[in-house]
Design a protein around this motif. Sequence first.
Motif, PDB file in Angstrom:
ATOM      1  N   LYS A   1      30.593  25.308   6.029  1.00 45.26           N
ATOM      2  CA  LYS A   1      31.567  25.463   6.999  1.00 45.26           C
ATOM      3  C   LYS A   1      31.864  24.619   7.948  1.00 45.26           C
ATOM      4  O   LYS A   1      30.873  23.955   8.461  1.00 45.26           O
ATOM      5  CB  LYS A   1      31.110  26.978   7.528  1.00 45.26           C
ATOM      6  CG  LYS A   1      31.222  28.143   6.452  1.00 45.26           C
ATOM      7  CD  LYS A   1      30.761  29.365   7.310  1.00 45.26           C
ATOM      8  CE  LYS A   1      30.555  30.595   6.227  1.00 45.26           C
ATOM      9  NZ  LYS A   1      30.033  31.902   7.157  1.00 45.26           N
TER      10      LYS A   1
ATOM     11  N   ILE B   1      42.660  25.872  14.574  1.00 44.45           N
ATOM     12  CA  ILE B   1      42.003  26.462  15.238  1.00 44.45           C
ATOM     13  C   ILE B   1      40.914  27.131  14.556  1.00 44.45           C
ATOM     14  O   ILE B   1      41.286  28.195  13.868  1.00 44.45           O
ATOM     15  CB  ILE B   1      42.743  27.607  16.055  1.00 44.45           C
ATOM     16  CG1 ILE B   1      43.751  26.644  16.909  1.00 44.45           C
ATOM     17  CG2 ILE B   1      41.781  28.497  17.171  1.00 44.45           C
ATOM     18  CD1 ILE B   1      44.683  27.788  17.815  1.00 44.45           C
TER      19      ILE B   1
ATOM     20  N   PHE C   1      37.588  29.183  13.746  1.00 43.89           N
ATOM     21  CA  PHE C   1      36.521  30.286  14.515  1.00 43.89           C
ATOM     22  C   PHE C   1      35.263  30.187  13.638  1.00 43.89           C
ATOM     23  O   PHE C   1      35.377  30.169  12.388  1.00 43.89           O
ATOM     24  CB  PHE C   1      37.123  31.683  14.160  1.00 43.89           C
ATOM     25  CG  PHE C   1      38.163  31.974  15.319  1.00 43.89           C
ATOM     26  CD1 PHE C   1      39.397  31.643  15.121  1.00 43.89           C
ATOM     27  CD2 PHE C   1      38.010  32.918  16.657  1.00 43.89           C
ATOM     28  CE1 PHE C   1      40.415  31.514  16.224  1.00 43.89           C
ATOM     29  CE2 PHE C   1      38.766  32.786  17.420  1.00 43.89           C
ATOM     30  CZ  PHE C   1      40.208  32.685  17.224  1.00 43.89           C
ATOM     31  N   GLY C   2      34.321  30.306  14.259  1.00 45.22           N
ATOM     32  CA  GLY C   2      32.799  30.640  13.863  1.00 45.22           C
ATOM     33  C   GLY C   2      32.710  31.983  13.425  1.00 45.22           C
ATOM     34  O   GLY C   2      33.506  32.922  13.641  1.00 45.22           O
ATOM     35  N   SER C   3      31.756  32.315  12.709  1.00 42.56           N
ATOM     36  CA  SER C   3      31.448  33.848  12.165  1.00 42.56           C
ATOM     37  C   SER C   3      30.999  34.730  13.111  1.00 42.56           C
ATOM     38  O   SER C   3      31.162  35.930  13.021  1.00 42.56           O
ATOM     39  CB  SER C   3      30.499  33.814  10.874  1.00 42.56           C
ATOM     40  OG  SER C   3      31.272  33.090   9.866  1.00 42.56           O
TER      41      SER C   3
END
Lengths: 109, 119
Positions: free
Chosen positions: A2, A97, A99-101
């Motif tokens: 990721k 943009i 986003f992390g989890s």
Amino acid sequence: RKEVEQDPGPFNVPEGATVAFNCTYSNSASQSFFWYRQDCRKEPKLLMSVYSSGNEDGRFTAQLNRASQYISLLIRDSKLSDSATYLCVVTRSASKIIFGSGTRLSIRP
Amino acid sequence: NAGVTQTPKFRILKIGQSMTLQCAQDMNHNYMYWYRQDPGMGLKLIYYSVGAGITDKGEVPNGYNVSRSTTEDFPLRLELAAPSQTSVYFCASSYLVTPGARISNEKLFFGSGTQLSVL
């Protein structure tokens, strides 16, 4: 892999403790960095931006390490109300943009 | 000042049905976004818009369509609902002083979300 990775937790700490978590990003072209807070079943809300020089907002301190490509969030004197999921956000452009989890934090009395 | 208003809050669809998720902002923001969030996952960008009349695909656009006829409104359309579209949908907006260039204001304002179930 990721582009933005966070330890999902949960982190379970007692009230008053200090807790820290990191977020790593893989794209060195990333420009801007943020921490958002998300309460259960609610929308994310900006907690703080993260600057290269590090920045502090009350009990919260954010750091950026461009060389190692990670950002961190430190919460001092944790409160019950700090229980939430903390989202790491990395941006490269208006459409990039990422986003992390999220890292789940639970503060116990 | 209402910020970002998203409707409906909850919806259950049958497979193959269509619906439109509404999003409106009253902050005169030029950028608007649609995200979906699956359980335990981060937000994934579906579509975004840099201004009225301009839209572009994000990371997961398949099965969705958008339009941006005004600065305020950015509806998301599902034409043939599928179980894989069960998710929480968030609309967001932001104001960028220099669109297309280096970001100067990246704070995202989110709507309260739509919980969609496709059965």
